[in-house]
Design a protein around this motif. Structure first.
Motif, PDB file in Angstrom:
ATOM      1  N   TYR A 160      60.547  64.458   1.146  1.00 11.62           N
ATOM      2  CA  TYR A 160      60.658  63.537  -0.001  1.00 11.62           C
ATOM      3  C   TYR A 160      61.524  64.110  -1.131  1.00 11.62           C
ATOM      4  O   TYR A 160      62.143  63.358  -1.865  1.00 11.62           O
ATOM      5  N   ASP A 193      59.728  57.463  -2.202  1.00 16.93           N
ATOM      6  CA  ASP A 193      59.021  57.866  -3.435  1.00 16.93           C
ATOM      7  C   ASP A 193      59.474  57.012  -4.625  1.00 16.93           C
ATOM      8  O   ASP A 193      59.281  57.408  -5.774  1.00 16.93           O
ATOM      9  N   ILE A 220      52.636  58.925  -3.087  1.00 13.14           N
ATOM     10  CA  ILE A 220      53.809  59.688  -3.551  1.00 13.14           C
ATOM     11  C   ILE A 220      54.644  58.789  -4.463  1.00 13.14           C
ATOM     12  O   ILE A 220      55.103  59.202  -5.526  1.00 13.14           O
TER      13      ILE A 220
END
Ligand SMILES: C[S@@+](CC[C@H](N)C(=O)[O-])C[C@H]1O[C@@H](n2cnc3c(N)ncnc32)[C@H](O)[C@@H]1O
Length: 354
Positions: A160, A193, A220
């Motif tokens: 991420y 994200d 997230i």
């Protein structure tokens, strides 16, 4: 690599022995880049402007032999430049630092090292079997890489962080080029994200954005939305975009770095779902890297396709603009506009209207 004679492949230079040996040892060249990033060599040189071998050795805490290997590799590859016994930085690295993209580049290096590298060992078998054989190297039971990340916290963090950086390398162009005038609600399918959702929300104050993500990654996105202070504009809904009803009320559906993961049949199915969710006049937005319609480049699109062939899901690659457009038409959309972006990544956006 010297380019002297035409190859017949558009602008691709003829391959000479230097170029062929760089491909042969490409894995080693990457390991020098990764080690330089992890040891902090470019950052150290940037801080001091230019350093001697002994200064570099001591600050990095390396033995003589290790410092010699690192500097031999980084100098011969051109990552650092040796002048008058002192080591400086390649101009291209300085440029990345000055443009604020160096950390994003390093996040990409970490992704290649910790996620892509091992799975690529199964590239040949992935081509033979036309599926992502390399996923077997990622621990977990999830059906694809994304459904295994939460079982591997370090990989999840690396992924991420990279995905945010990779998006940020190009989403300044997305924000500039994507005209959302008169649009009220954008659905960001598989929005990660929320990096692109947040950028678009900030650039379009009247816009509502819904990020649709798998349950394992929803938190997230929620955390990043809260940190960015855009909770009044961006919300997160969890579910499976292949199976669950898409959130309603949107007049734009965006797939960002999404249609490089799946087969063309799956992409068409996703676009049909977007078509059904949109009102007449609604917009479909595809934002990712594209290869050219001739099938011979750009080279970053080709190299990135090894990952999509070997690892994340059963079928994917950096498709050409034309391949995306065929799916778009098969899903029922009418007008289609291509917008290639400048920069070293082969990003662009395709906008289609219902
Ligand atoms: C390559 S990342 C792109 C993230 C983000 N769009 C970006 O551009 O930074 C793909 C994302 O799609 C999500 N995803 C994968 N399968 C999904 C599904 N079936 N439904 C919803 N999201 C999915 C993954 O969890 C992952 O965050």
């Amino acid at each position: 690599m010297t380019a002297t004679s035409p190859t017949g492949n558009g602008d691709v230079p003829a391959l000479d022995m230097d170029g062929l040996s760089r491909i042969l040892f490409g894995h080693a060249a990457f390991q020098y880049l990764n080690a330089a990033c992890e040891l902090g060599l470019p950052d150290l040189i940037a801080e001091k402007d230019a350093l001697t071998r002994e200064e570099i050795r001591d600050v990095l805490g390396l033995q003589d032999r290790a410092a010699d290997i690192l500097l031999l590799g980084c100098t011969s590859l051109g990552i650092v430049v040796k002048e008058g016994g002192r080591y400086g930085l390649a101009q291209v690295v300085r440029d990345l630092m000055e443009e604020g993209d160096w950390q994003r580049f390093k996040d990409t290096v970490a992704f290649e090292q910790y996620i892509v590298y091992e799975g690529q060992l199964d590239f040949t078998d992935s081509l033979r079997e036309n599926r992502n054989v390399g996923l077997r190297r990622v621990r977990g039971a999830g059906r694809d890489l994304y459904h295994r990340l939460s079982e591997n916290p370090h990989l999840e963090q690396v992924f991420y962080r990279y995905m945010r950086s990779w998006s940020e390398l190009a989403n300044k162009h997305l924000v500039k080029e994507l005209d959302l005038t008169g649009r009220s609600h954008l659905l960001d399918c598989g929005g990660g994200d929320a990096v692109n959702a947040i950028a678009l929300a900030k650039a379009n104050p009247g816009l509502q954005v819904t990020v649709f993500e798998i349950p394992a990654s929803g938190a997230i996105a929620e955390k990043k939305v809260a940190q960015a202070g855009v909770g009044d504009q961006v919300s997160v809904v969890t579910g499976d975009m292949f199976q669950d009803p898409l959130p309603t009320g949107c007049d734009v559906v965006m797939f960002a770095h999404q249609l490089v993961i799946w087969t063309l049949e799956e992409n068409t199915a996703l676009m049909r779902r977007a078509y059904e969710a949109l009102p007449a006049g609604g917009q479909l937005v595809i934002f990712n890297s594209m290869s050219n319609d001739e099938g011979d480049g750009p080279v970053v699109a080709a190299l990135d396709s090894v990952y999509f062939a070997a690892l994340p899901a059963e079928g994917g690659m950096i498709y050409s603009w034309a391949q995306h457009e065929e799916c778009i038409h098969a899903a029922g959309f009418r007008t289609v506009k291509r917008i290639p972006f400048p920069g070293w990544t082969p990003h662009g956006v395709i906008v289609a209207t219902k």
